[in-house]
Design a protein around this motif. Structure first.
Motif, PDB file in Angstrom:
ATOM      1  N   ALA A  20       0.843  -1.187   0.000  1.00 44.38           N
ATOM      2  CA  ALA A  20       0.000   0.000   0.000  1.00 44.38           C
ATOM      3  C   ALA A  20       0.883   1.242   0.000  1.00 44.38           C
ATOM      4  N   GLU A  37      -8.924  -0.936   3.076  1.00 45.66           N
ATOM      5  CA  GLU A  37      -7.542  -1.182   3.485  1.00 45.66           C
ATOM      6  C   GLU A  37      -6.865  -2.286   2.674  1.00 45.66           C
ATOM      7  N   THR A  53      -6.622  -1.919  -0.480  1.00 52.61           N
ATOM      8  CA  THR A  53      -6.062  -1.164  -1.593  1.00 52.61           C
ATOM      9  C   THR A  53      -4.547  -1.228  -1.571  1.00 52.61           C
ATOM     10  N   ALA A  54      -3.962  -1.684  -2.692  1.00 51.67           N
ATOM     11  CA  ALA A  54      -2.509  -1.863  -2.765  1.00 51.67           C
ATOM     12  C   ALA A  54      -2.136  -2.333  -4.162  1.00 51.67           C
ATOM     13  N   THR A  81      -7.767  -1.211  -6.214  1.00 54.89           N
ATOM     14  CA  THR A  81      -8.287  -0.071  -5.468  1.00 54.89           C
ATOM     15  C   THR A  81      -9.693  -0.394  -4.986  1.00 54.89           C
TER      16      THR A  81
END
Length: 122
Positions: free
Chosen positions: A40, A89, A91-92, A119
């Motif tokens: 992330a 969370e 998202t990365a 995302t």
């Protein structure tokens, strides 16, 4: 040697699902243990999940356990990461990785893909 190419990333709403794919080159793919990592923004790369060369053993980070599933199709030289009930969370950038050792693949694997962005919007 193994070359890895991820696909399937994009945008998804929280609570939704997404499947990432990793295509591996090389005739000895079935000998490699495979893993997924993620990074992330502003954070270190972290382990997500892994699968043994036979597919019989899987391991997951506590943060994704029960939501994410790693699987492989050695006949097609493919590894997958099924992500369910995703959260913002998650998202990365997600990376596919490979190593011949099932312990090493979870910490510092020898081979890495380029990564694919995921995302999750709230």
């Amino acid at each position: 040697q193994v070359q890895l190419v991820e696909s399937g990333g994009g945008s998804v709403q929280a609570g939704g699902s997404m499947r990432l794919s990793c295509a591996a080159s090389g005739r000895t793919f079935s000998r490699y243990c495979m893993a997924w990592f993620r990074q992330a923004p502003g954070k270190e790369r972290e382990f997500v999940g892994a699968i043994s060369w036979s597919g019989a053993v899987t391991n997951y980070a506590d943060s994704v356990k029960g939501r994410f599933t790693v699987s492989r199709d050695s006949a097609k030289n493919m590894v997958y990461l099924q992500m369910n009930s995703v959260k913002p969370e998650d998202t990365a950038v997600y990376y596919c990785a490979a190593d011949e050792d099932n312990t090493v693949v979870r910490t510092h694997p020898a081979y890495w893909g380029q990564g694919t962005q995921v995302t999750v919007s709230s």
